[in-house]
Design a protein around this motif. Structure first.
Motif, PDB file in Angstrom:
ATOM      1  N   ASN A 275       0.808  -1.224   0.000  1.00  0.00           N
ATOM      2  CA  ASN A 275       0.000   0.000   0.000  1.00  0.00           C
ATOM      3  C   ASN A 275       0.833   1.262   0.000  1.00  0.00           C
ATOM      4  O   ASN A 275       0.473   2.252   0.627  1.00  0.00           O
ATOM      5  CB  ASN A 275      -0.956  -0.007   1.186  1.00  0.00           C
ATOM      6  CG  ASN A 275      -1.405  -1.392   1.565  1.00  0.00           C
ATOM      7  OD1 ASN A 275      -1.220  -1.813   2.671  1.00  0.00           O
ATOM      8  ND2 ASN A 275      -1.915  -2.135   0.608  1.00  0.00           N
ATOM      9  N   GLN A 278      -1.225   4.321  -1.316  1.00  0.00           N
ATOM     10  CA  GLN A 278      -2.283   4.791  -0.428  1.00  0.00           C
ATOM     11  C   GLN A 278      -1.680   5.480   0.791  1.00  0.00           C
ATOM     12  O   GLN A 278      -2.120   6.555   1.195  1.00  0.00           O
ATOM     13  CB  GLN A 278      -3.154   3.601  -0.027  1.00  0.00           C
ATOM     14  CG  GLN A 278      -4.289   3.964   0.892  1.00  0.00           C
ATOM     15  CD  GLN A 278      -4.102   3.370   2.268  1.00  0.00           C
ATOM     16  OE1 GLN A 278      -3.148   2.647   2.530  1.00  0.00           O
ATOM     17  NE2 GLN A 278      -5.007   3.693   3.155  1.00  0.00           N
ATOM     18  N   ILE A 279      -0.634   4.884   1.383  1.00  0.00           N
ATOM     19  CA  ILE A 279       0.028   5.532   2.517  1.00  0.00           C
ATOM     20  C   ILE A 279       0.660   6.831   2.059  1.00  0.00           C
ATOM     21  O   ILE A 279       0.615   7.846   2.754  1.00  0.00           O
ATOM     22  CB  ILE A 279       1.069   4.576   3.124  1.00  0.00           C
ATOM     23  CG1 ILE A 279       0.376   3.361   3.732  1.00  0.00           C
ATOM     24  CG2 ILE A 279       1.887   5.278   4.187  1.00  0.00           C
ATOM     25  CD1 ILE A 279       1.312   2.284   4.213  1.00  0.00           C
TER      26      ILE A 279
ATOM     27  N   LYS B 127       1.935  -0.296   8.684  1.00  0.00           N
ATOM     28  CA  LYS B 127       0.833  -0.808   9.495  1.00  0.00           C
ATOM     29  C   LYS B 127      -0.514  -0.268   9.059  1.00  0.00           C
ATOM     30  O   LYS B 127      -1.505  -0.985   9.046  1.00  0.00           O
ATOM     31  CB  LYS B 127       1.085  -0.443  10.957  1.00  0.00           C
ATOM     32  CG  LYS B 127      -0.012  -0.892  11.870  1.00  0.00           C
ATOM     33  CD  LYS B 127       0.335  -0.622  13.319  1.00  0.00           C
ATOM     34  CE  LYS B 127      -0.817  -1.036  14.200  1.00  0.00           C
ATOM     35  NZ  LYS B 127      -0.504  -0.891  15.611  1.00  0.00           N
ATOM     36  N   GLU B 128      -0.563   1.015   8.680  1.00  0.00           N
ATOM     37  CA  GLU B 128      -1.854   1.605   8.367  1.00  0.00           C
ATOM     38  C   GLU B 128      -2.397   1.160   7.015  1.00  0.00           C
ATOM     39  O   GLU B 128      -3.522   1.489   6.668  1.00  0.00           O
ATOM     40  CB  GLU B 128      -1.742   3.123   8.416  1.00  0.00           C
ATOM     41  CG  GLU B 128      -0.725   3.653   7.432  1.00  0.00           C
ATOM     42  CD  GLU B 128      -0.232   5.044   7.815  1.00  0.00           C
ATOM     43  OE1 GLU B 128      -0.932   5.992   7.509  1.00  0.00           O
ATOM     44  OE2 GLU B 128       0.860   5.163   8.388  1.00  0.00           O
ATOM     45  N   GLY B 129      -1.606   0.429   6.241  1.00  0.00           N
ATOM     46  CA  GLY B 129      -2.061  -0.003   4.921  1.00  0.00           C
ATOM     47  C   GLY B 129      -3.185  -1.015   5.014  1.00  0.00           C
ATOM     48  O   GLY B 129      -3.302  -1.741   5.992  1.00  0.00           O
ATOM     49  N   TYR B 130      -3.992  -1.078   3.949  1.00  0.00           N
ATOM     50  CA  TYR B 130      -5.175  -1.945   3.986  1.00  0.00           C
ATOM     51  C   TYR B 130      -4.843  -3.399   3.737  1.00  0.00           C
ATOM     52  O   TYR B 130      -5.653  -4.272   3.967  1.00  0.00           O
ATOM     53  CB  TYR B 130      -6.192  -1.475   2.937  1.00  0.00           C
ATOM     54  CG  TYR B 130      -5.606  -1.285   1.559  1.00  0.00           C
ATOM     55  CD1 TYR B 130      -5.505  -2.334   0.680  1.00  0.00           C
ATOM     56  CD2 TYR B 130      -5.139  -0.037   1.159  1.00  0.00           C
ATOM     57  CE1 TYR B 130      -4.944  -2.163  -0.566  1.00  0.00           C
ATOM     58  CE2 TYR B 130      -4.577   0.139  -0.086  1.00  0.00           C
ATOM     59  CZ  TYR B 130      -4.493  -0.920  -0.940  1.00  0.00           C
ATOM     60  OH  TYR B 130      -3.922  -0.761  -2.163  1.00  0.00           O
ATOM     61  N   ASN B 131      -3.654  -3.681   3.222  1.00  0.00           N
ATOM     62  CA  ASN B 131      -3.328  -5.060   2.855  1.00  0.00           C
ATOM     63  C   ASN B 131      -2.248  -5.629   3.764  1.00  0.00           C
ATOM     64  O   ASN B 131      -1.636  -6.624   3.436  1.00  0.00           O
ATOM     65  CB  ASN B 131      -2.864  -5.096   1.393  1.00  0.00           C
ATOM     66  CG  ASN B 131      -2.787  -6.496   0.843  1.00  0.00           C
ATOM     67  OD1 ASN B 131      -3.543  -7.361   1.254  1.00  0.00           O
ATOM     68  ND2 ASN B 131      -1.870  -6.733  -0.071  1.00  0.00           N
ATOM     69  N   VAL B 132      -1.999  -4.994   4.893  1.00  0.00           N
ATOM     70  CA  VAL B 132      -0.876  -5.391   5.730  1.00  0.00           C
ATOM     71  C   VAL B 132      -1.392  -6.011   7.028  1.00  0.00           C
ATOM     72  O   VAL B 132      -2.312  -5.488   7.644  1.00  0.00           O
ATOM     73  CB  VAL B 132       0.022  -4.172   6.024  1.00  0.00           C
ATOM     74  CG1 VAL B 132       1.114  -4.531   7.000  1.00  0.00           C
ATOM     75  CG2 VAL B 132       0.615  -3.652   4.735  1.00  0.00           C
TER      76      VAL B 132
END
Lengths: 607, 242
Positions: A275, A278-279, B127-132
Motif C-alpha cells: 500500500n 495509499q500511505i 501498518k496503516e495499509g489496507y493489505n498489511v
C-alpha cells in the motif's frame, strides 16, 4: 520495426522544427490530425492534452506509428472526486528522439468508468491497466485479462478511490491529530472490534465461497500448443511460488507445461503489496522519502533521487552543486552494488550455486559500509532531500579517509572484481550453454512491452534516461550507453557488467569535483517538513534506476502539504509483462533463469 | 562426557561394587537434556523464505561476511518439511498470510518462529495499509522478536543466539511435542480471503458484528444470505503458544 530502430530515420520522416521539443511538435501535429477529440489541458500546472475516451486507441496508434512516440512508459488512474470523475493518465516517450513525454489525460464518469484498453496498441499496458482497474475500478474495454492484480478477487472496493477507507483510518492527511501537536499513544487495534487490521462490509457473513478465489488464474492459461507436433501429450499446470527459492521473493508463476516445455506462463503478484501509494497519499511530501527506500530495497538512494527530482519539478526547487555530485556518487555506487547482487543471483539461477554470490557479497559489503558511514543505514538510505542531500561525506569509512576509500574502490578494487568476474564466469562453458539464446526478446517487442533498463538495452535499444532526458549533471559527464544486441540471458548478464564499468567511468570523473567542492552547501535553507505546494499541478519525474525506468507521478493542489495522487512507475513490475512472452517455448528450468535475468525486486513489483 | 550424578544412590537399588563404574543411576532428563539441546541448538535449519527487505539482510547474514555457519544455521531449506525455524523476514500481507500459516503447519515439531523486523512484529511503517497484517503474532506463536527496519545482521545473529538460549531451557521431559493428547494441537487454522482477511477463529465475532450493522440495501441483503456457513467445529483447534 526492429530494423528501423537501429538504422537512421527513414527519409520519408518530415523535417523537425528545431524550436520545438519532440513532445511539443507531436502534440501540435496530433491536434492538427484529431481536432475534434483532443483539447488542451486547462488546469493549472498540467501538461499534455485531454483525449476523448473513445478515440484513445486511435490517437495512441497514431502517436506510435506516425509521430514516433512508440514507448508507453506509465499508465495510471487518478480519482477527481470533487468533479465526480476518474482520470487515466498516459505518459508516452519517443525512443528515437528522446526528450520529454506526451501526456494524455482521459476523463470518464466516476459512476461508469469505461475506457478502451491500450493493450492492442501497447502490450506493455497490460499489467498497468489491471492495476488501475484494481485500485480505481476503471474498466478497460477490450483488455484480454482484466482481473485484480495486487489485491485478490473478491476484495471489497477499490482502495485508491478517495472515498474508500482502510480499517485503521484516522484522518485524510497527516500529521494526524492523535499524534501531533498533543499526541497520545494508543494502539490502532483497540479501535476495531476484531483487534486486527480488517474490516468487512456491513452485515457481511462468511459464506464458504471465500475458499475459491483463484480459479480465474487457471482459466486464463493457454493449453493449446503441442510442443512435439504429431504427439498427443497432457498439459500440466504447475505453481512456482509464492514460496519458492528461485522466485527472488514472494512472487508466483503459474506455468502450463508440456513435458518440460513452457506452453504458457502467468505471473501472479501482490503478495508483498504494502500500500505504498495509499500511505503516500496520506503522508506529507517529505514523509514519503523513507518509504521510497523500501520500493526497490537494493537501491535505496536511487529511488530517493527519483522522488526528490519529481518534487523539485513540482515545487521549482534548485539544488546546490555539491549536492548534485553527491547524488550521482551515491546513485552510481548503488547501481554497482545492485548489479553485483543481481549477477550473483542470476548465476545462482543458472546453477553456479552460491559461489559467485559469495564473491560478490564481499564487495557489496564494502559499499554497504560506505553507505552506513554516509547515511547511517546499510540499505534504507533516506539520503536525498528536496533541494539537496541530507549529509555530507563522512570523515572516514572503516578507518580509512573517505576520499581515499572511494579512490581505492573506484580505481583498484572494483575494476579488479569485474575482471575477476569475467575470468571466472563470463566465458564459463556452462553459463554460455545455459544463457546464450535463451529467453529471446526482440527490440520491437521490448519497446512494445514497455520494458526498461538492462532488459531493453540488452535487446539492442540504446535507451538510457541519463542520456535521453538528462537529469542532475549527467549531461556534463562522459559515459557510453551500454547496449547489446542479442536479447538473450547472456546479453543481459553482459550488459550489467558493461554498466558497472560505465558507472566506474562516471565515478572517476566525480572525484575531482568532490575534492573541489569540499565544504560547499549541500542543501537549500528551506525547512523540509513544512513544504507546501507553491502551485497546483502534476509532475512526472523519472530516473534510470538499476532495474530500469523508475517514474513518480505526483499531483498536488495549491498550498497542500500532501500529494493528491502519488504513483510509482516501477520498472520491475512493468518488466514482468515481458516474462510470459520470453518464457514461452523454453524449458521450465530456463524460466527460472529468465526471471533472474529480468532482476526483479518484489518490494517494487507489488509496492 | 561427564555428568553430575545427582540421583542419590538409595538403598532400594543395590549395585554390586564391581559394576559401580559401569552403572549410572540418576535423573535421565538431566543427562539427556544437555545433549539433546546441544545438538538441536547448533543445527537450527531455517527455511529459505524471504518476504521483503529484511530477507536481504537475512541473506547477508548467511553469506560471506557474517557467516551463519558458525552457529550451525547455514543450511537454508527450501521446503518447510526439513526446517526447524521460520524467519518471518519482512512485511506480512493479507494475501500472503494464508501461505505462511500453511507453511508453518507443514513444519515438523519442534519448530520455532522468529519475527524479523518492524513489519513482521507489528506492521512497521506499513501498518496503516489496507493489505498489511499488523504482526504475524496475530496468527502464529512467535518465539523471538528482532527489532529494526531492517535489523542489521548483527541484530539478527543476536536474535538467533536468543533462540539458542530458549532451546537450552527446554526439557525433553516436558517438551510439548512429545506429549500430545490432541493430534491437531499446534495446527493453526489457515486464514481465508473474503472481502477482507478472515481469521477462522473469529467467525463468531464476525457474525456478532454483522448482526450489529445490518445490510442497508435489500438486494445486497438477499445476496448476502449465508448459503452454507463453514463448519466452526471442524476448524482445527488452537493451542496457546509454548
Amino acid at each position: 520495426m526492429s530494423d528501423a530502430i537501429l538504422e537512421p530515420p527513414a527519409t520519408t520522416e518530415p523535417e523537425h522544427d528545431p524550436t520545438l521539443t519532440p513532445a511539443q511538435e507531436a502534440i501540435a501535429r496530433l491536434k492538427a490530425l484529431y481536432p475534434d477529440v483532443i483539447s488542451d489541458e486547462t488546469r493549472e500546472g498540467y501538461e499534455g492534452v485531454v483525449v476523448y475516451a473513445d478515440s484513445l486507441p486511435e490517437v495512441a496508434k497514431s502517436l506510435r506509428d506516425d509521430l514516433g512516440f512508440n514507448y508507453l512508459s506509465s499508465v495510471t488512474g487518478v480519482d477527481i472526486i470533487d468533479e465526480g470523475k476518474l482520470e487515466a493518465v498516459y505518459h508516452l516517450y519517443s525512443i528515437n528522439r528522446g526528450g520529454g513525454p506526451v501526456v494524455l489525460h482521459v476523463q470518464v464518469n466516476r459512476e461508469e468508468p469505461l475506457i478502451p484498453s491500450l493493450v492492442p496498441v501497447f502490450r506493455g499496458a497490460e499489467f498497468q491497466e489491471r492495476e488501475a482497474f484494481d485500485m480505481f475500478g476503471i474498466r478497460f474495454l477490450g483488455h484480454p485479462d482484466l482481473r485484480r492484480i495486487l489485491t485478490w478477487d473478491g476484495f471489497n472496493g477499490h482502495p485508491l478511490r478517495k472515498d474508500w477507507r482502510e480499517p485503521f483510518y484516522e484522518e485524510e492527511h497527516k500529521p494526524f491529530g492523535s499524534r501531533w501537536p498533543e499526541g497520545e499513544v494508543f494502539r490502532a487495534e483497540e479501535k476495531t472490534p476484531y483487534g486486527k487490521n480488517v474490516q468487512y462490509p456491513a452485515g457481511w457473513l462468511p459464506t464458504g465461497d471465500e475458499y475459491d478465489a483463484e480459479t480465474d488464474v487457471y482459466l486464463g492459461l493457454s493449453y493449446s500448443r503441442d510442443a512435439t507436433p504429431g504427439l498427443k501429450t497432457d498439459k500440466v499446470t504447475v505453481n512456482m511460488g509464492p514460496q519458492h527459492p528461485s522466485t527472488h521473493g514472494v512472487f508466483r508463476m503459474v506455468v502450463t507445461l508440456d513435458g518440460e516445455t513452457v506452453i504458457d506462463l502467468k505471473p501472479v503478484m501482490g503478495y508483498l503489496h504494502r500500500n505504498h501509494e495509499q500511505i503516500g497519499e496520506r503522508n506529507t511530501f517529505i514523509m514519503n522519502m523513507p518509504f521510497t527506500d523500501r520500493l526497490d530495497y537494493l537501491s535505496g538512494a536511487s529511488n530517493n533521487l527519483g522522488y526528490a527530482l519529481t518534487i523539485e519539478k513540482l515545487f521549482g526547487l534548485s539544488v546546490p552543486e555539491r549536492a548534485e555530485w553527491l547524488r550521482i556518487l551515491t546513485v552510481e555506487l548503488v547501481r554497482i552494488s545492485n548489479h553485483l547482487w543481481a549477477l550473483g543471483f542470476l548465476l545462482n539461477d543458472l546453477g553456479a550455486f552460491q559461489t559467485p554470490m559469495l564473491y560478490n557479497y564481499i564487495e557489496r559489503e564494502l559499499l554497504v559500509d560506505f553507505f552506513e558511514a554516509l547515511t547511517g543505514s546499510r540499505m534504507m538510505h533516506n539520503y536525498m532531500r528536496f533541494g539537496g542531500v541530507a549529509y555530507d561525506l563522512p570523515d572516514d569509512v572503516r578507518g580509512i579517509p573517505t576520499l581515499k576509500f572511494l579512490e581505492d574502490m573506484i580505481y583498484t578494487r572494483l575494476p579488479r572484481v569485474l575482471d575477476q568476474g569475467d575470468d571466472l564466469m563470463t566465458n564459463n562453458e556452462i553459463v554460455r550453454a545455459r544463457a546464450i539464446g535463451a529467453g529471446y526478446l526482440s527490440a520491437a517487442d521490448a519497446i512494445n512491452l514497455s520494458t526498461a533498463g538492462p532488459l531493453l538495452r540488452a535487446s539492442g535499444v540504446p535507451y538510457d534516461i541519463r542520456r535521453a532526458e538528462p537529469y542532475s549533471y549527467y549531461d556534463h559527464l562522459d559515459f557510453d550507453v551500454a547496449v547489446r544486441y542479442n536479447g538473450d540471458i547472456y546479453d543481459r548478464y553482459l550488459i550489467r557488467m558493461d554498466e558497472m564499468r560505465q558507472s566506474l567511468r562516471i565515478l572517476e570523473q566525480l572525484l575531482p569535483h568532490l575534492r573541489r567542492t569540499q565544504g560547499a552547501p549541500i542543501i537549500g535553507d528551506k525547512p523540509q517538513y513544512a513544504l507546501r505546494a507553491p502551485r497546483g499541478g502534476e509532475a512526472y519525474g523519472r530516473v534510470e534506476n538499476p532495474k530500469g525506468e523508475l517514474g513518480y507521478y505526483v499531483t498536488a493542489r495549491r498550498r497542500d502539504g500532501n500529494p493528491q495522487r502519488y504513483h510509482v512507475r516501477a520498472p520491475s513490475f512493468i518488466n514482468l509483462t515481458a516474462l510470459g512472452p520470453m518464457c514461452r517455448g523454453y524449458k521450465v528450468a530456463d524460466s527460472v533463469a529468465i526471471l533472474g535475468s529480468i532482476d526483479i525486486v518484489l518490494g517494487e513489483v507489488d509496492r | 562426557m561427564t555428568v553430575a550424578n545427582t540421583g542419590a544412590l538409595t538403598g532400594d537399588v543395590a549395585v554390586p561394587d564391581e559394576l559401580a563404574n559401569n552403572v549410572f543411576i540418576g535423573n535421565i532428563a538431566k543427562l539427556l537434556d544437555p545433549l539433546y539441546n546441544w545438538s538441536r541448538r547448533n543445527s537450527v535449519w531455517p527455511m529459505a523464505f524471504g518476504l521483503a527487505c529484511c530477507a536481504i539482510e537475512m541473506i547477508c547474514t548467511a553469506s560471506s561476511r557474517y557467516d551463519l555457519a558458525r552457529f550451525g544455521m547455514e543450511v537454508f531449506r527450501a521446503t518447510p518439511r526439513q526446517a526447524d525455524l521460520m524467519i518471518i523476514s519482512g512485511t506480512v500481507t493479507k494475501k500472503m498470510v494464508p501461505t505462511i500459516v500453511r507453511l508453518y503447519n507443514q513444519m515438523p515439531e519442534p519448530r520455532y518462529v522468529m519475527s524479523m523486523g518492524a513489519c513482521a512484529s507489528g506492521g512497521g511503517p506499513f501498518k496503516e495499509g489496507y493489505n498489511v497484517v499488523d504482526g504475524i503474532d496475530k496468527f502464529l506463536p512467535v518465539d523471538v522478536y528482532v527489532p529494526g527496519c531492517p535489523p542489521t545482521p548483527q541484530a539478527l545473529i543476536n536474535g538467533l543466539i536468543a533462540l539458542q538460549e530458549k532451546i537450552d531451557h527446554q526439557s525433553i521431559a516436558t517438551a510439548p511435542w512429545y506429549n500430545k493428547k490432541d493430534p491437531t494441537a499446534g495446527i493453526y487454522p489457515v486464514p481465508v480471503l473474503g472481502p477482507d482477511l478472515v481469521d477462522l477463529r473469529q467467525l463468531d465475532l464476525i457474525r456478532q458484528e454483522a448482526a450489529k450493522r445490518p445490510v442497508e440495501d435489500p438486494v445486497a441483503a438477499a445476496e448476502a444470505q449465508p448459503t452454507q456457513p463453514p463448519d466452526v467445529e471442524a476448524a482445527p483447534k488452537t493451542v496457546e503458544p509454548q
